[in-house]
Design an enzyme around this catalytic site. Structure first.
Site, mmCIF file in Angstrom:
data_model
loop_
_atom_site.group_PDB
_atom_site.id
_atom_site.type_symbol
_atom_site.label_atom_id
_atom_site.label_comp_id
_atom_site.label_asym_id
_atom_site.label_seq_id
_atom_site.Cartn_x
_atom_site.Cartn_y
_atom_site.Cartn_z
ATOM 1 N N HIS A 82 36.578 29.377 87.324
ATOM 2 C CA HIS A 82 37.974 29.784 87.527
ATOM 3 C C HIS A 82 38.062 30.731 88.713
ATOM 4 O O HIS A 82 37.153 31.542 88.946
ATOM 5 C CB HIS A 82 38.565 30.422 86.270
ATOM 6 C CG HIS A 82 37.961 31.742 85.879
ATOM 7 N ND1 HIS A 82 38.443 32.949 86.333
ATOM 8 C CD2 HIS A 82 36.926 32.044 85.064
ATOM 9 C CE1 HIS A 82 37.734 33.936 85.816
ATOM 10 N NE2 HIS A 82 36.795 33.414 85.041
ATOM 11 N N ASP A 84 41.096 32.467 89.157
ATOM 12 C CA ASP A 84 42.100 33.469 88.833
ATOM 13 C C ASP A 84 41.417 34.743 88.366
ATOM 14 O O ASP A 84 40.299 34.727 87.849
ATOM 15 C CB ASP A 84 43.090 32.961 87.788
ATOM 16 C CG ASP A 84 42.418 32.587 86.468
ATOM 17 O OD1 ASP A 84 41.388 31.885 86.515
ATOM 18 O OD2 ASP A 84 42.930 32.975 85.396
ATOM 19 N N ASP A 114 33.617 38.221 88.216
ATOM 20 C CA ASP A 114 34.301 37.379 87.231
ATOM 21 C C ASP A 114 35.447 36.602 87.882
ATOM 22 O O ASP A 114 36.582 37.041 87.861
ATOM 23 C CB ASP A 114 34.827 38.247 86.097
ATOM 24 C CG ASP A 114 35.388 37.453 84.936
ATOM 25 O OD1 ASP A 114 35.168 36.227 84.879
ATOM 26 O OD2 ASP A 114 36.049 38.066 84.080
ATOM 27 N N GLU A 148 42.326 30.877 83.503
ATOM 28 C CA GLU A 148 41.319 31.268 82.524
ATOM 29 C C GLU A 148 41.577 32.658 81.977
ATOM 30 O O GLU A 148 41.361 32.923 80.792
ATOM 31 C CB GLU A 148 39.915 31.212 83.147
ATOM 32 C CG GLU A 148 38.772 31.256 82.147
ATOM 33 C CD GLU A 148 38.343 32.678 81.753
ATOM 34 O OE1 GLU A 148 37.617 32.820 80.760
ATOM 35 O OE2 GLU A 148 38.742 33.637 82.446
ATOM 36 N N GLU A 149 42.035 33.565 82.819
ATOM 37 C CA GLU A 149 42.217 34.958 82.411
ATOM 38 C C GLU A 149 43.472 35.167 81.567
ATOM 39 O O GLU A 149 43.615 36.199 80.923
ATOM 40 C CB GLU A 149 42.281 35.864 83.639
ATOM 41 C CG GLU A 149 40.999 35.913 84.463
ATOM 42 C CD GLU A 149 39.839 36.584 83.742
ATOM 43 O OE1 GLU A 149 40.004 36.993 82.577
ATOM 44 O OE2 GLU A 149 38.756 36.686 84.343
ATOM 45 N N GLU A 177 30.389 31.881 84.360
ATOM 46 C CA GLU A 177 30.801 33.211 83.900
ATOM 47 C C GLU A 177 29.667 34.227 84.078
ATOM 48 O O GLU A 177 28.480 33.875 84.004
ATOM 49 C CB GLU A 177 31.210 33.166 82.433
ATOM 50 C CG GLU A 177 32.505 32.443 82.154
ATOM 51 C CD GLU A 177 33.727 33.216 82.596
ATOM 52 O OE1 GLU A 177 33.580 34.372 83.041
ATOM 53 O OE2 GLU A 177 34.837 32.661 82.512
ATOM 54 N N HIS A 366 36.441 43.259 85.196
ATOM 55 C CA HIS A 366 37.760 43.759 84.767
ATOM 56 C C HIS A 366 37.906 45.269 84.976
ATOM 57 O O HIS A 366 38.854 45.870 84.459
ATOM 58 C CB HIS A 366 38.040 43.412 83.304
ATOM 59 C CG HIS A 366 38.260 41.952 83.057
ATOM 60 N ND1 HIS A 366 39.009 41.475 82.006
ATOM 61 C CD2 HIS A 366 37.833 40.858 83.720
ATOM 62 C CE1 HIS A 366 39.026 40.156 82.026
ATOM 63 N NE2 HIS A 366 38.312 39.759 83.073
#
Length: 398
Positions: A82, A84, A114, A148-149, A177, A366
């Site tokens: 991903h 995003d 990520d 995905e997020e 991931e 994050h």
């Protein structure tokens, strides 16, 4: 800015710079979920130049990419990723979070770990794969989403459905991931626990607090419910994959202190072992709350099914191939884990398709100042390169 890399030749340096440059490019797309912000528009032509057939489609502001490269008959593997990211503001960051700036030999930016770092590394590994197409067999898919997020309703779920409609059955899927802990390759995910949230409305009977015999206190019922839920014995947990239930909210909208509350709203989340499916979890909850059904209304939310990949006794075992690739590059075998949150791997896992997650370290994901050391980026690129060699080279596959 000049890269300070521990390399041994100009060709190695140029290669390192290409991987880093790719990651920087991806970080500069402000692809806060579900927007792709140009990231997939840039990635698709990169894959087309390598000979991939690309199909790009959008739904509800989500952009998805299915890219296919065939070497002829053979196993079918995919890379799922991903582009995003979660939101980021400049506050608490040492650099612009969408700059991809290099600081202290690391690439900084939202999504660096990520999981734009994994995408950049796999792109470099893919270029190496097609540099020599002799003695190759099988089919390689790239499956990329911008959803995905967030709620993950229109991303990999739709990609998996489209592959099924096209009659594509994957033998294995590598998910990029960030799975590593202390050093790249020390941990991979061969499954994930499931997740299920619930919203419980408890309805009693209000009345004056001086006459409780005429009431049914919803707050008191909630206390009983918490005790029942937290005392469930999860008998089907698998070794290393335990189930936990956490109460996440209790709300009693009562504005006066002399009235017994008639309603209480409770929310909870279950992270459950791959020994269960969501239907099993619901049955366990309903059994635990037996006798209180007349007071309860339950709404289930955000189900994410568990999945698990074990070793298989055949030459297409993806788990074995990943373990061997990690050992070849790092000298150590990875720890197998199913911990952490959910991932898009659940959309591709089934009785035929093995799903393994393998990526860079997850210690800054994050967070403010999310970053990936250049050395880590090069390490995961080497692991991916070795893995693709194992998967598609006729003479290298075990």
């Amino acid at each position: 800015m000049t890269l300070a890399l521990q390399t041994h030749s100009s060709s190695d340096t140029n290669h390192a710079e290409s991987v880093v440059t790719c990651l920087q490019k991806l970080i500069r797309f402000k692809s806060v979920t579900p927007q792709q912000a140009g990231a997939i528009d840039w990635l698709a032509p990169q894959l087309k130049e390598l000979g991939f057939e690309c199909e790009q489609f959008s739904f509800n502001n989500v952009t998805n990419l299915i890219a296919k490269l065939s070497f002829g008959d053979g196993p079918v593997y995919a890379f799922s990723g991903h582009i995003d990211v979660v939101p980021a503001t400049a506050e608490h960051w040492c650099v612009d979070p969408f700059s991809g700036q290099i600081k202290d030999h690391a690439v900084y930016g939202r999504g660096a770990a990520d999981m734009k770092g994994g995408v950049a590394a796999m792109l470099s590994a893919t270029r190496k794969l097609i540099a020599d197409i002799s003695q190759k067999e099988g089919c390689f898919y790239w499956l990329i989403t911008s959803d995905e997020e967030g709620e993950a309703e229109y991303g990999s779920l739709l990609i998996a459905e489209r592959l099924a409609q096209q009659g594509v059955q994957l033998d294995g899927c590598i998910v990029g991931e960030p799975t590593s802990h202390l050093q790249v390759g020390d941990t991979i995910k061969n499954g994930r626990r499931g997740a299920l949230s619930a919203r419980l409305l408890i309805t009693g009977k209000s009345g004056h607090v001086a006459y409780p015999e005429n009431t049914i206190n919803a707050a008191h019922l909630s206390a009983d419910i918490v005790k029942r839920l937290t005392n469930i014995g999860w008998q089907h947990d698998e070794v290393g994959s335990t189930t936990s239930l956490q109460i996440t909210g209790i709300n009693i909208a009562n504005v006066v202190d002399n009235m017994v509350p008639a309603q209480c709203e409770m929310t909870f989340n279950i992270r459950y072992s791959h020994g269960y499916k969501s239907a099993d979890i619901k049955n366990e909850i309903q059994f635990a709350l037996e006798g209180l059904a007349q007071y309860l209304t339950i709404e289930w939310e955000r189900p994410c099914e568990s999945f698990y990949t074990s070793h298989q006794c055949n030459h297409n075992c993806l788990l074995t191939h990943v373990e061997q690739a990690v050992f070849k590059v790092t000298g150590s075998y990875p720890l197998l884990s199913t911990s952490g949150g959910t991932s898009d791997g659940r959309f591709f896992a089934n009785s035929h398709t093995q799903v393994i997650e393998c990526g860079v370290r997850n210690n800054t994901i994050h967070q403010a100042n999310e970053h990936v050391p250049v050395a880590d980026l090069l390490m995961i690129e080497q692991i991916y390169t070795q893995l693709l060699t194992n998967l598609f080279n006729k003479n290298a596959r075990c």
